[in-house]
Design a protein around this motif. Structure first.
Motif, PDB file in Angstrom:
ATOM      1  N   LEU A  29      44.083  28.641   3.634  1.00 34.79           N
ATOM      2  CA  LEU A  29      43.296  27.765   4.489  1.00 34.79           C
ATOM      3  C   LEU A  29      41.801  28.025   4.322  1.00 34.79           C
ATOM      4  N   ARG A 101      46.128  32.258   5.410  1.00 39.47           N
ATOM      5  CA  ARG A 101      47.094  31.333   4.825  1.00 39.47           C
ATOM      6  C   ARG A 101      47.863  30.623   5.942  1.00 39.47           C
ATOM      7  N   VAL A 102      48.465  29.499   5.657  1.00 40.32           N
ATOM      8  CA  VAL A 102      49.236  28.753   6.626  1.00 40.32           C
ATOM      9  C   VAL A 102      50.375  29.620   7.151  1.00 40.32           C
TER      10      VAL A 102
END
Length: 120
Positions: A29, A101-102
């Motif tokens: 992200l 990160r997601v």
């Protein structure tokens, strides 16, 4: 997966210059702080310089005035310009980055390191 890859290390004479680069790749992200560390033989890993997303930089006293950290957020890349190199700068240089990160909390990622040797 997230990967940090350094480049630009090598052998240089005292007083010379090198520019290290570190590129972050993969799915994430955003990247928060980025930084450079180094580890000489028989010594612990030490901070060299860090830079925030907004571009605010901090340096170890031993490199202040000689090294410059910068980043290109569009390229997910952090640089370390090293001038007036000294033999005591010899080390393996590692980059790191705080990456989100997601589905995960922000965490630290490390590169594999690049050797810098300052010798005549």
């Amino acid at each position: 997966q997230v990967q940090l890859v350094e480049s630009g290390g090598g052998l240089v004479q005292p007083g010379g210059s090198l520019r290290l680069s570190c590129v972050a790749s993969g799915s994430f992200l955003w990247i928060n702080d980025m930084g450079w560390y180094r580890q000489a033989p028989g010594k612990p890993r030490e901070l060299v310089a860090t830079i925030t997303r907004s571009g605010s930089a901090t340096y170890a006293y031993s490199v202040s005035g000689r090294f410059t950290i910068s980043r290109d957020s569009a390229k997910n890349t952090v640089y370390l310009q090293m001038n007036s190199l000294k033999p005591e700068d010899t080390a393996v240089y590692y980059c790191n980055a705080q990456i989100r990160r997601v589905g995960e909390s922000e965490r630290t990622y490390w590169g594999q390191g690049t050797q810098v040797t300052v010798s005549s």
